[in-house]
Design a protein around this motif. Structure first.
Motif, PDB file in Angstrom:
ATOM      1  N   ILE A 192      13.377  17.484  10.058  1.00  0.00           N
ATOM      2  CA  ILE A 192      11.934  17.757  10.009  1.00  0.00           C
ATOM      3  C   ILE A 192      11.675  19.185   9.520  1.00  0.00           C
ATOM      4  CG2 ILE A 192       9.802  17.860  11.337  1.00  0.00           C
ATOM      5  CD1 ILE A 192      11.003  15.042  10.901  1.00  0.00           C
ATOM      6  N   LEU A 193      12.491  20.131   9.981  1.00  0.00           N
ATOM      7  CA  LEU A 193      12.338  21.518   9.522  1.00  0.00           C
ATOM      8  C   LEU A 193      12.604  21.615   8.025  1.00  0.00           C
ATOM      9  CD1 LEU A 193      11.815  24.457  10.407  1.00  0.00           C
ATOM     10  CD2 LEU A 193      14.277  24.678  10.835  1.00  0.00           C
ATOM     11  N   SER A 194      13.617  20.891   7.562  1.00  0.00           N
ATOM     12  CA  SER A 194      13.937  20.879   6.137  1.00  0.00           C
ATOM     13  C   SER A 194      12.777  20.280   5.329  1.00  0.00           C
ATOM     14  CB  SER A 194      15.208  20.065   5.896  1.00  0.00           C
ATOM     15  OG  SER A 194      15.515  19.997   4.526  1.00  0.00           O
ATOM     16  N   LEU A 195      12.175  19.223   5.858  1.00  0.00           N
ATOM     17  CA  LEU A 195      11.049  18.587   5.181  1.00  0.00           C
ATOM     18  C   LEU A 195       9.868  19.536   5.036  1.00  0.00           C
ATOM     19  CD1 LEU A 195       9.405  16.123   4.132  1.00  0.00           C
ATOM     20  CD2 LEU A 195       8.926  15.579   6.526  1.00  0.00           C
ATOM     21  N   TRP A 196       9.466  20.146   6.153  1.00  0.00           N
ATOM     22  CA  TRP A 196       8.300  21.032   6.133  1.00  0.00           C
ATOM     23  C   TRP A 196       8.548  22.279   5.295  1.00  0.00           C
ATOM     24  CZ3 TRP A 196       3.344  20.728   8.341  1.00  0.00           C
ATOM     25  CH2 TRP A 196       3.081  19.532   9.012  1.00  0.00           C
ATOM     26  N   GLY A 198      10.732  22.690   2.907  1.00  0.00           N
ATOM     27  CA  GLY A 198      10.889  22.302   1.511  1.00  0.00           C
ATOM     28  C   GLY A 198       9.560  22.039   0.833  1.00  0.00           C
ATOM     29  N   LYS A 199       8.690  21.278   1.518  1.00  0.00           N
ATOM     30  CA  LYS A 199       7.386  20.951   0.946  1.00  0.00           C
ATOM     31  C   LYS A 199       6.534  22.208   0.754  1.00  0.00           C
ATOM     32  CE  LYS A 199       7.200  16.299   0.917  1.00  0.00           C
ATOM     33  NZ  LYS A 199       6.798  15.472  -0.244  1.00  0.00           N
ATOM     34  N   ILE A 200       6.530  23.081   1.764  1.00  0.00           N
ATOM     35  CA  ILE A 200       5.694  24.281   1.702  1.00  0.00           C
ATOM     36  C   ILE A 200       6.200  25.251   0.642  1.00  0.00           C
ATOM     37  CG2 ILE A 200       4.975  26.333   2.998  1.00  0.00           C
ATOM     38  CD1 ILE A 200       4.914  24.536   5.503  1.00  0.00           C
ATOM     39  N   VAL A 201       7.519  25.460   0.610  1.00  0.00           N
ATOM     40  CA  VAL A 201       8.087  26.376  -0.386  1.00  0.00           C
ATOM     41  C   VAL A 201       7.819  25.863  -1.797  1.00  0.00           C
ATOM     42  CG1 VAL A 201      10.246  27.302  -1.326  1.00  0.00           C
ATOM     43  CG2 VAL A 201       9.854  27.339   1.128  1.00  0.00           C
ATOM     44  N   TYR A 202       8.014  24.559  -2.022  1.00  0.00           N
ATOM     45  CA  TYR A 202       7.797  23.995  -3.355  1.00  0.00           C
ATOM     46  C   TYR A 202       6.322  24.056  -3.748  1.00  0.00           C
ATOM     47  CZ  TYR A 202       8.030  20.784  -7.302  1.00  0.00           C
ATOM     48  OH  TYR A 202       7.944  20.225  -8.547  1.00  0.00           O
ATOM     49  N   TYR A 203       5.447  23.849  -2.772  1.00  0.00           N
ATOM     50  CA  TYR A 203       4.004  23.921  -3.049  1.00  0.00           C
ATOM     51  C   TYR A 203       3.624  25.304  -3.574  1.00  0.00           C
ATOM     52  CZ  TYR A 203      -1.011  24.274  -2.097  1.00  0.00           C
ATOM     53  OH  TYR A 203      -2.361  24.488  -2.221  1.00  0.00           O
ATOM     54  N   LEU A 231      17.295  27.288  -0.701  1.00  0.00           N
ATOM     55  CA  LEU A 231      16.486  28.337  -0.081  1.00  0.00           C
ATOM     56  C   LEU A 231      16.242  28.070   1.406  1.00  0.00           C
ATOM     57  CD1 LEU A 231      13.797  28.820  -2.895  1.00  0.00           C
ATOM     58  CD2 LEU A 231      15.826  30.218  -2.473  1.00  0.00           C
ATOM     59  N   THR A 232      16.139  26.812   1.776  1.00  0.00           N
ATOM     60  CA  THR A 232      15.802  26.472   3.161  1.00  0.00           C
ATOM     61  C   THR A 232      17.020  26.195   4.040  1.00  0.00           C
ATOM     62  OG1 THR A 232      15.576  24.120   2.581  1.00  0.00           O
ATOM     63  CG2 THR A 232      13.599  25.494   2.433  1.00  0.00           C
TER      64      THR A 232
END
Length: 293
Positions: A192-196, A198-203, A231-232
């Motif tokens: 879940i941490l990787s998901l959040w 990853g999504k935020i950094v890519y955004y 990065l994450t």
């Protein structure tokens, strides 16, 4: 039946480099069958230190002990685990998206796609988190068995693997229901941490780095998703490592206790010990592996 094809393909693709997965898992569990030797910390530069043999030498050792087929130890269990995970995640995501769009009127007219906003991003993360969490919980028993199947290389046991009858019987007898979910919490946190992250950094990379004004940089946007995990991983890897260790820790396998490792009370105790010994990156690299003696 067609719904099962993508998960099958995904599971097969994920395990193309399975020998590396096996090697990494054994290293994560702290098993070092080959003695370290002196070498440069960063290949040809850096201070001289003790280094464990690289992943290629480790795989050669596995072949020496088990033959070439030994590099596929536990692959059946891992394929089932990955298949179940992806199938549940896909169905969960589809169901949640249907619920989200249930109240919206249908409009078949073409619309110009608007730029994603932060609320849209958070909503997407929340939906994917729910689906992924469900997938982790459902697939965890198979994941636990797959890690233990690989760990059997250490003690030469033949308990875990396909078919799962013996595996289920042993876990139920020795650990009860909790044994099927060994390592669940740190795995959930890692995923879940990787998901959040990853999504935020890519955004924000798309918003401030891959901008329309610079066409050369904009062309690199498709590769951004490949950069994000690197990065994450610094933040998520310790939890993934803890999950792998706890999937085996305390079991009857030789890899699950002394003298290879301590028997931990819980996953937090394990993570705290890894932090204390500065070993939270164990298994993250297959080359230039500094020995911690």
């Amino acid at each position: 039946m067609s719904n099962f094809v993508p998960p099958l393909i995904n599971a097969a693709i994920n395990n193309v480099a399975y020998p590396l997965t096996l090697t990494k898992t054994l290293i994560q569990l702290g098993y070092e069958p080959l003695p370290p030797s002196k070498g440069k910390k960063f290949g040809f530069i850096g201070k001289t230190t003790l280094l464990y043999p690289n992943g290629i030498a480790y795989m050669k050792h596995i072949c020496k002990v088990d033959g070439v087929l030994g590099l596929g130890r536990g692959i059946g269990s891992r394929l089932v685990s990955d298949f179940v995970f992806r199938a549940v995640q896909d169905r969960g995501t589809a169901s949640l998206n249907r619920l989200r769009n249930a109240g919206e009127p249908e409009d078949n007219s073409p619309k110009q796609k608007k730029e994603d906003s932060v609320p849209d991003l958070l909503e997407e993360c929340a939906i994917e988190s729910c689906a992924k969490m469900l997938a982790i919980v459902v697939s965890q028993p198979f994941y636990t068995i797959s890690v233990r199947a690989m760990a059997q290389f250490i003690g030469r046991e033949k308990i875990y693997g396909i078919p799962f009858i013996t595996s289920v019987r042993v876990i139920w007898r020795e650990e009860g229901v909790s044994g099927f979910f060994a390592g669940l919490i740190p795995r959930v946190i890692s995923e879940i941490l990787s998901l959040w992250l990853g999504k935020i950094v890519y955004y924000y990379m798309c918003k401030y780095v891959f901008v329309e004004d610079n066409h050369q940089v904009k062309a690199l946007q498709p590769y951004g998703r490949l950069i994000v995990p690197t990065l994450t991983s610094h933040f998520t890897y310790p939890f993934a490592l803890t999950s792998t260790i706890m999937a085996v820790n305390g079991s009857s396998l030789r890899a699950g206790g002394f003298p290879l490792t301590s028997v931990y009370k819980n996953w937090w105790h394990c993570l705290s010990d890894l932090v204390r010994t500065h070993d939270t990156a164990r298994g993250s690299a297959l080359f230039n592996r500094v020995a911690k003696l």
